[in-house]
Design a protein around this motif. Structure first.
Motif, mmCIF file in Angstrom:
data_model
loop_
_atom_site.group_PDB
_atom_site.id
_atom_site.type_symbol
_atom_site.label_atom_id
_atom_site.label_comp_id
_atom_site.label_asym_id
_atom_site.label_seq_id
_atom_site.Cartn_x
_atom_site.Cartn_y
_atom_site.Cartn_z
ATOM 1 N N UNK A 419 4.299 19.209 11.382
ATOM 2 C CA UNK A 419 3.267 19.077 10.343
ATOM 3 C C UNK A 419 1.891 19.150 10.999
ATOM 4 N N UNK A 420 0.989 20.033 10.511
ATOM 5 C CA UNK A 420 -0.333 20.159 11.142
ATOM 6 C C UNK A 420 -1.263 18.982 10.827
ATOM 7 N N UNK A 421 -0.984 18.243 9.727
ATOM 8 C CA UNK A 421 -1.816 17.083 9.370
ATOM 9 C C UNK A 421 -1.003 16.166 8.469
ATOM 10 N N UNK A 422 -1.463 14.927 8.332
ATOM 11 C CA UNK A 422 -0.846 13.985 7.406
ATOM 12 C C UNK A 422 -1.264 14.400 5.996
ATOM 13 N N UNK A 423 -0.282 14.586 5.098
ATOM 14 C CA UNK A 423 -0.599 15.101 3.761
ATOM 15 C C UNK A 423 -1.553 14.202 2.986
ATOM 16 N N UNK A 424 -1.550 12.897 3.359
ATOM 17 C CA UNK A 424 -2.432 11.982 2.617
ATOM 18 C C UNK A 424 -3.875 12.083 3.114
ATOM 19 N N UNK A 425 -4.052 12.699 4.308
ATOM 20 C CA UNK A 425 -5.412 12.910 4.843
ATOM 21 C C UNK A 425 -5.513 14.337 5.369
ATOM 22 N N UNK A 426 -5.497 15.323 4.460
ATOM 23 C CA UNK A 426 -5.401 16.728 4.898
ATOM 24 C C UNK A 426 -6.610 17.232 5.668
ATOM 25 N N UNK A 427 -7.764 16.532 5.575
ATOM 26 C CA UNK A 427 -8.961 17.021 6.261
ATOM 27 C C UNK A 427 -8.989 16.613 7.735
ATOM 28 N N UNK A 428 -8.040 15.748 8.158
ATOM 29 C CA UNK A 428 -8.026 15.320 9.574
ATOM 30 C C UNK A 428 -6.864 16.012 10.281
ATOM 31 N N UNK A 429 -7.138 16.950 11.205
ATOM 32 C CA UNK A 429 -6.024 17.612 11.905
ATOM 33 C C UNK A 429 -5.321 16.617 12.838
ATOM 34 N N UNK A 430 -4.025 16.423 12.641
ATOM 35 C CA UNK A 430 -3.261 15.511 13.496
ATOM 36 C C UNK A 430 -1.842 16.071 13.596
ATOM 37 N N UNK A 431 -1.671 17.196 14.348
ATOM 38 C CA UNK A 431 -0.355 17.840 14.364
ATOM 39 C C UNK A 431 0.703 16.938 14.996
ATOM 40 N N UNK A 432 1.887 16.945 14.413
ATOM 41 C CA UNK A 432 2.980 16.136 14.960
ATOM 42 C C UNK A 432 4.278 16.929 14.838
ATOM 43 N N UNK A 433 5.082 16.884 15.917
ATOM 44 C CA UNK A 433 6.376 17.546 15.938
ATOM 45 C C UNK A 433 7.425 16.435 15.965
#
Length: 758
Positions: A419-433
């Protein structure tokens, strides 16, 4: 009191027993006789722990030829201490009435942070740092070095424990963590390693779920437990989530950066060893060529975490040739990091099965499946060879190797989700595998296979028939018990609308409706004016709680609430929440009264009791469903549907209502207690939702309390509180007895007792 259950004489440390405790023991004994697993749901506050401990210890005493070990798993250290305190009381009673033959050894085992007595080690602020500080003083090579150089710091407690050798034993008795620390200080021995050693010899061991369910820890602590053991998972309503967390791994950017730094540091160490002690690396290479087991005969102080894969899935063969040399292994890790960095750099959500992910690694990074499987063991071997003790610095590279080993080992029951970002905060890039496990039965299967009886018990296991499907096992006994009460001291209500007849619900399309927010506020304002002492409110999420409190504050409703009671709020900070809870209790103690705002699935909902005047009313605002757009949850729902034929809606409702039941169950912790529960959401009036609540709540939920408005709920609350203020007969002599003495048990023949219980 002492009484017979078939051929077992049960010692029970109190003068009276509840009928449901007796029937609980009867069912538990059936499971032990059948050497099978069981599921038992027992209402909160009815003495589940003491019933379990009494029966299992008495069962062992009455069958000395087949001595059974009890492994009791709790979720928190606080619950562990409570269990050991109950066991101490029981043990003293058994020794007093049965003599020295009843003596047992029972210990609690926790992390170094909770057991260490060396002040220099305890200065470290978190668990990983305490573990590393301990290893820096107790690793075999550090101790060998200190023999030549007295300036090298070691741990005097560990040295004394090692000197005592086989003499370092605990005398029989029940030891809480506090007792172990005191005993360690008195003898000058290390309580942590003493407890680890005594686990194999103890009759009763109390420790955390992770010590059995997480393969990384279980491989070190629990691998030698005998098959003739009874395993109890207490408060096990969330056991499927614990199993899934044990086998899931998340990789973020900072994990990759940290792992890259770790690899550079390992490379420096390898170069240093090449210059000073090249033989050591050569010996390791030879050992790996011969395929010798790495951790079979390690001293306890050297062993690090075990392999993250389950014991049956670990390959028992030589490490592949391409990673036997240390520098070759680092090249492989670097290529893996590079591959993961590229995969994290995505703008779309990606979901992949482990098989295609491994194939993609092979194509693009040239690392095959077998090499991935051995990453963890190879790293472990290398860190021992390089004599690295500050393991807390190497958590990132360890996470990467965990990930590689799991993805190389399992093809079913897992997904890789990026996921490239947390869906609840889409404006903050925080990629997680994320390597996400969907099958809870994987982690618990070795426990079911290895031990003769596993008892899963809690106050909220409804609907009880879903757990055998989720955990993929066949219980010999599956029972849900009701609460026998002399008076109706539980008053559940379903509130579907406000005084203005507008429906209330936290459904996504209704939750921010001003009418709903206002009616929730009005409900609380009315209740604080008539309910004495403490009120606890549970919301569905932190963000919803923040929003609703803000709105109440602006509209002046919060001010009205504060005129009657003080308001305290749970936050995501543990220290703040603990302080808020302390002050909440003080406000209830001094008669000022208080309201505590909390969140379902939070720390407070899981482990804090609001007994007596600390909780006279619990309001559950809404139904605490999981965030249904979560990619991990959707992948798990799909897996449950395809593998176990569990419908998505059934699982989501079951999961939400066990959380709701857990929240409202905090209010009643004994039969002398009383409290009200308000389920404030119109969806609770639907039979398919309501029927998934535990039986002991449903049996008190009258039809007339099912579809209430605020003013009707207010009227019922007034009536209920007035009734609770009247004196009552605690033993319930008129009609049904709710406290049984020894004579009562002897008087009733078997058939009469069974009639009363069922």
């Amino acid at each position: 009191m002492k009484f017979q259950i078939e051929d077992v004489t049960v010692c029970f440390p109190y003068d009276h027993i509840y009928p449901e405790q007796y029937s609980y023991m009867v069912e538990l004994k059936r499971a032990l006789d059948a050497k099978g697993h069981c599921l038992l749901e027992m209402p909160t506050g009815t003495g589940k722990t003491i019933a379990l401990l009494s029966l299992i210890t008495s069962y062992t005493l009455s069958k000395p030829q087949g001595a059974i070990k009890l492994i009791y798993c709790t979720r928190t250290v606080h619950e562990m201490e409570k269990t050991l305190a109950e066991l101490k009381l029981l043990h003293n009673y058994q020794v007093k009435h049965l003599g020295p033959a009843a003596k047992i050894l029972a210990i609690g085992l926790s992390s170094r942070k909770n057991l260490c007595v060396n002040p220099n080690v305890l200065e470290a602020n978190n668990r990983d740092s305490v573990d590393a500080a301990c290893r820096k003083r107790t690793a075999s090579w550090v101790r060998a070095l200190s023999a030549e150089n007295p300036n090298v710091e070691t741990c005097e407690f560990f040295e004394n424990y090692e000197r005592a050798a086989s003499g370092a034993v605990l005398p029989p008795g029940v030891y809480t963590l506090q007792d172990l620390r005191a005993f360690g200080k008195e003898k000058g021995w290390c309580p942590y390693f003493l407890a680890r050693h005594m686990v194999q010899l103890a009759n009763v061991v109390v420790y955390s779920y992770q010590y059995l369910l997480d393969p990384k820890v279980a491989g070190i602590i629990s691998k030698e437990m005998q098959k003739e053991s009874v395993v109890v998972f207490d408060e096990a309503h969330n056991i499927d989530n614990v199993c899934i967390e044990a086998l899931s791994v998340s990789v973020r950017r900072k994990t990759l950066d940290g792992a890259s730094r770790n690899i550079s540091r390992i490379e420096q160490e390898i170069n240093r060893f090449k210059a000073t002690d090249a033989n050591r690396l050569r010996d390791e290479y030879k050992r790996l060529v011969n395929g010798l087991a790495l951790s079979g005969n390690l001293p306890g102080s050297d062993s690090w975490l075990s392999n993250p894969a389950l014991p049956d899935d670990i390959l028992r063969e030589a490490v592949p040739g391409n990673i036997r040399r240390a520098e070759h292994f680092l090249h492989v890790l670097r290529r893996l990091l590079q591959y993961l960095t590229v995969r994290l750099d995505t703008e779309d959500v990606e979901k992949e099965s482990p098989i295609s992910f491994v194939a993609s690694i092979n194509n693009q990074a040239g690392i095959d499946q077998k090499t991935l499987k051995f990453c963890y063991d190879r790293l472990h071997s290398l860190m021992l060879t390089l004599e690295i003790t500050d393991t807390d610095e190497f958590l990132h590279v360890q996470t990467i190797c965990d990930f590689a080993t799991l993805v190389g080992t399992y093809s079913r029951g897992f997904s890789i989700i990026i996921e490239p970002f947390d869906e609840r905060m889409p404006h903050i890039p925080d990629p997680v595998l994320q390597l996400s496990c969907h099958d809870a039965s994987l982690a618990i299967k070795p426990v079911f296979d290895r031990f003769q009886s596993v008892v899963i018990t809690s106050g909220t296991l409804s609907p009880i028939d879903l757990y055998p499907r989720l955990l993929n096992f066949h219980p010999v006994v599956s029972r849900s018990f009701k609460m026998s009460l002399t008076r109706d001291c539980i008053c559940p209500m379903v509130l579907t609308r406000g005084s203005d007849q507008l429906p209330v619900s936290t459904k996504f399309d209704m939750r921010s409706d001003p009418g709903v927010v206002r009616n929730y506020g009005k409900l609380l304002v009315e209740m604080v004016s008539i309910v004495p002492d403490g009120i606890v409110c549970f919301f569905v999420s932190y963000s919803y709680m923040d929003g609703i409190i803000n709105t109440w504050n602006e509209s002046g409703l919060l001010k009205e609430i504060m005129q009657h009671k003080l308001v305290f709020i749970e936050t995501q900070d543990v220290v703040e929440t603990t302080l808020a809870l302390d002050n909440y209790r003080r406000a209830c103690d001094c008669g000022r009264g208080a309201v505590f705002f909390s969140v379902a699935r939070g720390k407070v909902a899981e482990g804090i009791d609001f007994d007596r005047h600390y909780g006279r009313l619990v309001i559950m605002f809404g139904i605490p469903f999981q965030y249904t757009l979560s990619k991990i949850l959707l992948a798990r729902l799909e897996y449950l549907r395809d593998t176990f034929q569990i419908k998505e809606g059934d699982f989501l409702t079951f999961d939400a209502l066990r959380q709701a039941a857990q929240c409202v169950g905090r209010v009643i912790r004994s039969k002398a207690d009383y409290g009200m529960m308000i389920f404030a959401d119109k969806r609770y009036s639907r039979h398919d939702k309501r029927s998934k609540l535990p039986g002991w709540i449903l049996s008190h939920l009258r039809d007339s309390h099912l579809n209430l408005s605020t003013d009707m709920a207010l009227h019922i609350a007034r009536e209920f509180l007035r009734k609770m203020a009247q004196p009552y007969d605690k033993t319930g002599s008129s009609g049904k007895k709710t406290l049984l003495s020894q004579e009562d048990l002897e008087k009733m023949d078997g058939s009469g007792m069974q009639e009363r219980l069922y």
